[in-house]
Design an enzyme around this catalytic site. Structure first.
Site, PDB file in Angstrom:
ATOM      1  N   LYS A 173      42.434  50.868  34.563  1.00  0.00           N
ATOM      2  CA  LYS A 173      42.161  49.514  34.058  1.00  0.00           C
ATOM      3  C   LYS A 173      40.775  49.097  34.529  1.00  0.00           C
ATOM      4  CE  LYS A 173      42.350  45.233  35.364  1.00  0.00           C
ATOM      5  NZ  LYS A 173      41.282  44.671  34.509  1.00  0.00           N
ATOM      6  N   GLY A 226      37.313  46.001  44.596  1.00  0.00           N
ATOM      7  CA  GLY A 226      37.184  44.625  44.132  1.00  0.00           C
ATOM      8  C   GLY A 226      37.218  43.668  45.301  1.00  0.00           C
ATOM      9  N   VAL A 230      42.319  40.085  45.996  1.00  0.00           N
ATOM     10  CA  VAL A 230      43.137  40.922  45.120  1.00  0.00           C
ATOM     11  C   VAL A 230      43.599  42.184  45.857  1.00  0.00           C
ATOM     12  CG1 VAL A 230      43.156  42.259  42.974  1.00  0.00           C
ATOM     13  CG2 VAL A 230      42.075  40.006  43.017  1.00  0.00           C
ATOM     14  N   GLY A 231      42.716  42.755  46.664  1.00  0.00           N
ATOM     15  CA  GLY A 231      43.076  43.959  47.418  1.00  0.00           C
ATOM     16  C   GLY A 231      44.284  43.735  48.314  1.00  0.00           C
ATOM     17  N   GLU A 248      38.743  49.381  48.453  1.00  0.00           N
ATOM     18  CA  GLU A 248      37.358  49.123  48.851  1.00  0.00           C
ATOM     19  C   GLU A 248      37.042  47.698  48.463  1.00  0.00           C
ATOM     20  OE1 GLU A 248      35.430  50.682  50.659  1.00  0.00           O
ATOM     21  OE2 GLU A 248      36.338  52.667  50.705  1.00  0.00           O
ATOM     22  N   CYS A 282      28.401  45.334  46.379  1.00  0.00           N
ATOM     23  CA  CYS A 282      29.254  45.186  47.562  1.00  0.00           C
ATOM     24  C   CYS A 282      28.429  45.438  48.814  1.00  0.00           C
ATOM     25  CB  CYS A 282      30.424  46.134  47.488  1.00  0.00           C
ATOM     26  SG  CYS A 282      29.939  47.766  47.003  1.00  0.00           S
ATOM     27  N   GLU A 383      31.563  36.173  51.891  1.00  0.00           N
ATOM     28  CA  GLU A 383      30.830  36.909  50.859  1.00  0.00           C
ATOM     29  C   GLU A 383      30.459  35.944  49.729  1.00  0.00           C
ATOM     30  OE1 GLU A 383      32.954  39.865  48.457  1.00  0.00           O
ATOM     31  OE2 GLU A 383      31.293  41.218  48.852  1.00  0.00           O
TER      32      GLU A 383
END
Ligand code: NAP
Ligand code: MG
Length: 493
Positions: A173, A226, A230-231, A248, A282, A383
């Site tokens: 995805k 991402g 969400v991770g 990651e 990132c 971030e």
């Protein structure tokens, strides 16, 4: 209008909903295409196709699997310019960086294809006579790949190539914002002759398609790049199913500039790290930790050089800073700038949405530098994922390392100095997965592991030999050719 479909079991097909959403060019708001929006039903079909295809694929010798990956490498090379143009129109990074990103996928294809003839395990002497001992890598089954928009082909290559060479099938995805380059990458696998069902593309939202993948009992592992938010969510859900996850996530990367550093060199590294890809890497440089004795001089040099950074559509070769991905990102960045000002940081330059010179239809944020930032401020810890960098003054290397390590992330760090002793001390003590000496925080090469410590990841790595660990199980094999029962730890002691 161009329509982007799913690719399931070797067929291009719309999703079961028949719904499409627009794909926008972040430089001018133009609609580039429409992408199909899938559901769990489409994920189920993709998994079924992957399952069937993997049964045969795991038996194909790895060097033969790798032959297809070499073809993928040649096709990527042939189509490099086209891919770079699509990538830039779709996500905004300047064309030179778009080409660089495609090059990363090319390098990865040839590197991983070479692994088809290695995939080393150990052969070790058995402790018993007439007994043979070795370990081999075996595929896990079906790898679910969930990728972000900021490196839409490089990250997809880091994950799909090792998954396939080791004998897995893939359900992928891509990010909602970057389906066009995903389509082109899948076409390359198709044209390279990858058997049907081994790579399935399912377009759609993270909350629907992503979740369906994470929860699917037949997807054996999830490799995700991402956001932390969400991770963590993925890790919780997948963990409950004892599913392997390779995560990651974010960074809050710093360049440390000591008082003996070559300041002109550091300035180049800071500008490239902070404003390249409009700060949406990132590994972007989001903090500059500078010795107080050279702080003012560094600021002066930065301000003088920032003038030369032309903003605009990344397809224009003279542009150095492109747009950010979407409107909400633009607003989030602006919000952080306000937070920084409220916290008492001093805005040296930038700090505004740019809409003049025909840039009003795109998502442009001026390269922004804050100074007099302290490590406790939110802009020094969180971030931002935009072209904003914070300068923090320190009085020693030890303090610089402490500040560098004080954030929740641990992806990349850099040190500029001419003192070999202090450089080695920094190499030892900087708590990040990537460390650069006299170079900025971005610039990873694909044959070393990529990833970070602490909140950036969960211990796995993309790229390099380390990536093979994500997609394989170890099997230890003992062959006893003595013709009698030999008990380890007992009969030889
Ligand atoms: P994101 O929102 O986490 O999205 C990443 C991917 O996850 C997208 O494909 C997204 O789909 C999908 N997703 C969203 N919600 C999901 C859910 N509930 N379940 C499963 N999948 C879901 O991140 P982003 O905003 O696109 O990317 C920026 C972030 O990525 C930054 O934090 C950056 O640091 C990080 N990043 C890290 C690395 C690294 O290697 N460490 C590399 C690049 C980027 P949709 O697109 O449909 O939302
Ligand atoms: Mg998102």
């Amino acid at each position: 209008m161009k329509k982007i479909l799913n690719y399931i079991n070797g067929e291009w097909c719309p999703s079961s909903t028949g719904k499409f959403t627009p794909v926008l060019n972040p430089a001018n708001g133009q609609v580039l295409a429409e992408v199909t929006q899938s559901t769990q039903e489409d994920v189920d079909r993709a998994v079924q196709a992957a399952k069937n295809a993997q049964k045969e694929w795991r038996l194909v010798p790895a060097p033969e699997r790798a032959d297809i990956l070499y073809k993928v490498g040649y096709l990527l090379k042939e189509r490099k310019e086209k891919l770079a143009q699509i990538l830039t129109s779709e996500m905004g990074k300047v064309i030179e960086e778009g080409r660089g990103e495609v090059q990363e996928a090319i390098d990865m294809a040839f590197y991983v294809a070479g692994e088809g003839r290695r995939l080393f395990g150990d052969t070790v002497p058995s402790e018993l006579r007439n007994k043979f001992a070795m370990s081999v890598r075996v595929p896990i089954g079906i790898a679910g790949l969930i990728t972000p928009w900021n490196f839409p082909i490089a990250i997809a290559s880091w994950k799909s190539l090792p998954a396939l060479v080791t004998g897995n099938a893939v359900v992928w995805k891509p990010a909602t914002e970057t389906p066009m380059v995903a389509e082109e990458f899948v076409k390359i696998y198709e044209d390279a002759g990858l058997p049907k069902g081994l790579l399935n593309l399912v377009n759609g939202s993270g909350s629907v398609v992503g979740n369906a993948m994470v929860d699917h009992p037949d997807i054996d592992l999830i490799s995700f790049t991402g956001s932390n938010e969400v991770g963590k969510e993925i890790n919780g859900r997948a963990g409950a199913l004892l599913k392997r996850t390779s995560l990651e996530m974010g960074g809050k990367n710093a360049i440390t500039v000591l008082e003996d550093a070559d300041l002109d060199l550091a300035v180049e590294g800071i500008l490239w790290g902070a404003f390249g890809t409009a700060g949406q890497r990132c590994t972007a440089t989001s903090r500059v930790i500078v010795h107080k004795d050279v702080k003012e001089e560094l600021e002066r040099k930065l301000l003088a050089s920032i003038e030369g950074l032309k903003m605009g559509d990344g397809l224009d070769e003279s542009v150095k800073v492109g747009p950010v991905i979407n409107r909400s990102s633009l607003e989030r960045i602006d919000e952080y700038v306000k937070i920084g000002q409220e916290e008492g940081a001093k805005l040296l330059t930038g700090g505004r949405i740019v809409s003049e010179n025909g840039l009003d239809k795109g998502n442009f944020y001026a390269p922004t530098i804050f100074t007099d930032v302290t490590p406790e401020m939110r802009i020094a810890k969180e971030e931002i994922f935009g072209p904003v960098v914070s300068i923090i003054a320190v009085t020693s290397l030890e303090e610089a390392i402490e500040v560098n390590n004080s954030v929740e992330f641990g992806l990349s760090s850099a040190i500029y100095s001419a003192d070999v002793n202090r450089i080695f001390q920094a190499m030892r003590d900087l708590d990040t997965g990537l460390v650069y000496v006299n170079a900025g925080t971005s610039g990873a090469e694909i044959h070393l592991p990529f990833g970070g410590t602490k909140g950036t990841g969960n211990g796995h790595r993309d790229s390099g030999v380390a990536s093979l660990d994500v997609y394989t199980e170890w099997k230890s094999i003992y062959v006893d050719y003595s013709g009698k029962l030999q008990r380890a730890q007992i009969d030889n002691n």
